[in-house]
Design a protein around this motif. Structure first.
Motif, short mmCIF file in Angstrom:
data_model
loop_
_atom_site.label_atom_id
_atom_site.label_comp_id
_atom_site.label_asym_id
_atom_site.label_seq_id
_atom_site.Cartn_x
_atom_site.Cartn_y
_atom_site.Cartn_z
N HIS A 138 -43.30 14.17 -7.19
CA HIS A 138 -42.82 12.76 -8.78
C HIS A 138 -43.35 11.80 -8.34
O HIS A 138 -43.28 10.76 -8.79
CB HIS A 138 -41.63 12.82 -8.34
N LEU A 139 -45.11 11.62 -6.63
CA LEU A 139 -45.33 10.46 -7.00
C LEU A 139 -44.58 9.76 -6.34
O LEU A 139 -44.88 7.94 -6.44
CB LEU A 139 -46.42 9.93 -8.09
N VAL A 140 -43.69 9.66 -5.00
CA VAL A 140 -42.27 8.65 -4.84
C VAL A 140 -43.15 9.43 -2.97
O VAL A 140 -43.74 10.26 -3.09
CB VAL A 140 -41.37 9.51 -4.77
N PRO A 141 -44.06 8.01 -2.23
CA PRO A 141 -43.90 7.91 -0.98
C PRO A 141 -43.18 9.09 -0.02
O PRO A 141 -41.87 8.93 -0.07
CB PRO A 141 -43.99 6.78 -0.50
N TYR A 315 -47.49 3.88 -3.47
CA TYR A 315 -46.77 3.24 -2.40
C TYR A 315 -46.20 1.71 -3.01
O TYR A 315 -45.39 1.08 -2.81
CB TYR A 315 -47.42 2.73 -0.96
N LEU A 316 -47.14 0.82 -2.95
CA LEU A 316 -46.80 -0.53 -3.82
C LEU A 316 -46.28 -0.61 -5.46
O LEU A 316 -45.20 -1.16 -5.98
CB LEU A 316 -48.52 -1.13 -4.57
N LEU A 317 -46.36 0.49 -6.49
CA LEU A 317 -45.64 0.72 -7.50
C LEU A 317 -43.99 1.26 -6.69
O LEU A 317 -42.95 0.61 -7.20
CB LEU A 317 -46.62 2.07 -8.45
N LEU A 320 -42.40 -1.92 -5.80
CA LEU A 320 -42.24 -2.64 -7.16
C LEU A 320 -40.93 -3.18 -7.55
O LEU A 320 -40.35 -3.58 -8.03
CB LEU A 320 -43.47 -2.94 -7.81
N ARG A 321 -40.61 -1.81 -7.59
CA ARG A 321 -39.48 -0.83 -8.71
C ARG A 321 -38.65 -1.29 -8.45
O ARG A 321 -37.69 -1.97 -9.10
CB ARG A 321 -39.71 0.61 -8.66
N ILE A 330 -51.47 -1.57 -13.40
CA ILE A 330 -52.17 -0.32 -11.92
C ILE A 330 -51.03 0.88 -12.47
O ILE A 330 -51.48 1.68 -12.31
CB ILE A 330 -51.16 -0.87 -10.24
N GLU A 331 -50.01 0.30 -13.33
CA GLU A 331 -48.97 1.63 -13.84
C GLU A 331 -49.57 2.27 -14.70
O GLU A 331 -50.21 3.89 -14.90
CB GLU A 331 -47.99 1.07 -14.39
#
Length: 465
Positions: A138-141, A315-317, A320-321, A330-331
């Protein structure tokens, strides 16, 4: 127990018997140098067995350990995977040729010790953490590996040590995972112990970007921590750039790889535009790159793989969320990169359709499945997604890659690289990764070639992505 055979004379340490290399006057002097010429009051009687402990012996940790050992330090390499240690001991680790030579030398060096015993962290003057920081589906760290490694470091840390985190992660992670928990143990960063962040800068498969030549960025949890870390890194590389805080160093790494991601996404867009306008995109990129200022060449491709670009910006996105701060550039770039493998499928579909052939039952050969040339690394490789999507389309899929002898088939099984691609009689060849020295002259004899590298010579049967 010491690990000694006629073939391998390096040291292997077990939890039961402890380290086999004892502290020396030389090591104490090096510790004094590391601490700026003085030993802290809490450490006046402490002699460390090892100069440096490397926690994690993967694609970053092992080359780091070898570079530290080559610089003359006594090295303790730590990895919880006995399988990984066995790979290293048998010289089967994926390394540059120069690092393979270093590994052969290190395995015969009593000052190079590898083990899974994390309790030995307390025996090292400096501890460097080099573990993976992937993202999940899910693109979560995925922070479990890093949290576990840092917890082991904190548990075994002793006063006077220097702890350096190098794994790419979110801003504030050094404080959250090291200096904060250490304070709970009574070890205050900058007073009792020294904590810093210095992002790894390894370019797998590229001989020119060595540890000794690539500048390192470092930031300490305190100013004193930063100075201690700077002194240590200067023993490993020619240039060290100090930033005011660990947070700034963490953000530096995220900026580096997010910059690359955005520009690769832009290069992919330019490739699509040039195809529509019947222009060779690499002609344009090469021409633009002659400008000595204001331009940096990025090349299009089938997607992005490896450990950095597909993961680090998330990791940055993710961080920031939490603050409800939008980052549309970036998104959009990350969405474009994620969609690129599917564009390969759609382009393949159109090319075959124009020849009255569907993807279903088509014989599709992938040339090169590693995420980049001249490595055997499949992590996040777009080829894996392409193979999986082709399998869903009921295509007959094969691949050839002498670096990667096996690869997932997209259906829970395993494919083995072809030795005779022409004899397999493909309907379509997708060139995904071009390794150096690979003869591709046979491509002239196949019906259709989809070049996702934009590097093949123009020919009647060659199409760009």
């Amino acid at each position: 127990m010491a690990y000694n055979t006629k073939e391998k004379t390096h040291s292997r340490v077990s939890a039961a018997h402890g380290p086999v290399v004892q502290a020396s006057i030389v090591e104490t002097e090096w510790m004094n140098d590391l601490l700026g010429g003085q030993v802290l009051p809490l450490q006046t009687d402490k002699q460390f067995t090892y100069d440096v402990a490397i926690v994690g012996l993967g694609y970053v940790g092992l080359p780091t350990a070898l570079a530290v050992n080559a610089s003359g330090h006594k090295v303790l390499g730590l990895d919880v995977s006995e399988r990984r240690l066995a790979v290293i001991e048998s010289l089967r680790a994926d390394l540059l040729e120069s690092d393979k030579a270093r590994l052969r030398s290190a395995l015969d060096d009593p000052n190079f010790v590898i083990t899974s015993d994390l309790s030995l962290i307390s025996q090292a003057a400096a501890v460097v953490v080099c573990v993976p920081t992937p993202v999940d589906s899910h693109l979560v760290p995925e922070l479990s590996i890093l949290r576990s490694a840092c917890a082991s470091v904190v548990e075994n840390a002793v006063a006077g040590q220097l702890l350096v985190l190098t794994s790419t992660t979110y801003v504030g992670s050094t404080r959250d995972m090291l200096s904060g928990p250490l304070a709970e143990r009574g070890l205050v960063a900058g007073e009792d112990i020294f904590v810093a962040f210095s992002p790894e800068r390894i370019n797998p498969g590229v001989e020119t970007h060595t540890h000794e030549e690539v500048p390192r960025v470092v930031g300490g949890v305190t100013e004193t921590c930063g100075r201690r870390a700077e002194d240590f890194l200067k023993t490993l590389t020619k240039e060290v750039h100090v930033v005011p805080t660990a947070d700034a160093a963490e953000m530096t790494k995220l900026v580096e790889n997010t910059f690359r991601a955005v520009n690769i996404a832009l290069a992919n867009e330019f490739a699509d535009i040039c195809r529509v306008l019947n222009i060779e995109v690499m002609d344009v990129v090469t021409a633009a790159d002659t400008k000595p200022y204001g331009f940096m060449a990025f090349t299009p491709g089938p997607g992005v793989g490896g450990h950095c670009i597909p993961c680090d910006p998330h990791y940055l996105l993710w961080q920031l969320r939490k603050s409800r701060l939008a980052s549309p550039v970036i998104e959009s770039a990350m969405a474009g990169i994620a969609a690129r493998p599917q564009q390969v499928i759609e382009r393949s579909r159109r090319i075959l359709s124009d020849r009255d052939h569907g993807l279903c039952s088509a014989r599709v050969l992938i040339v090169g499945v590693a995420y980049k040339p001249d490595v055997e690394d499949l992590r996040e490789s777009p080829a894996l997604e392409i193979i999986s999507a082709l399998t869903v389309e009921n295509a007959d899929v094969a691949y050839m890659d002498h670096w990667c002898r096996t690869a997932p088939d997209g259906n829970g099984g395993v494919l083995t690289t072809l030795e005779d691609p022409v004899g397999w009689r493909p309907d379509l060849v997708i060139v995904h990764t071009r390794h150096d020295g690979v003869d591709l002259s046979w491509l002239k004899d196949v019906p259709v070639v989809l070049d996702t590298t934009y590097r093949l010579p123009s020919a009647a049967n060659v199409f760009r992505l």
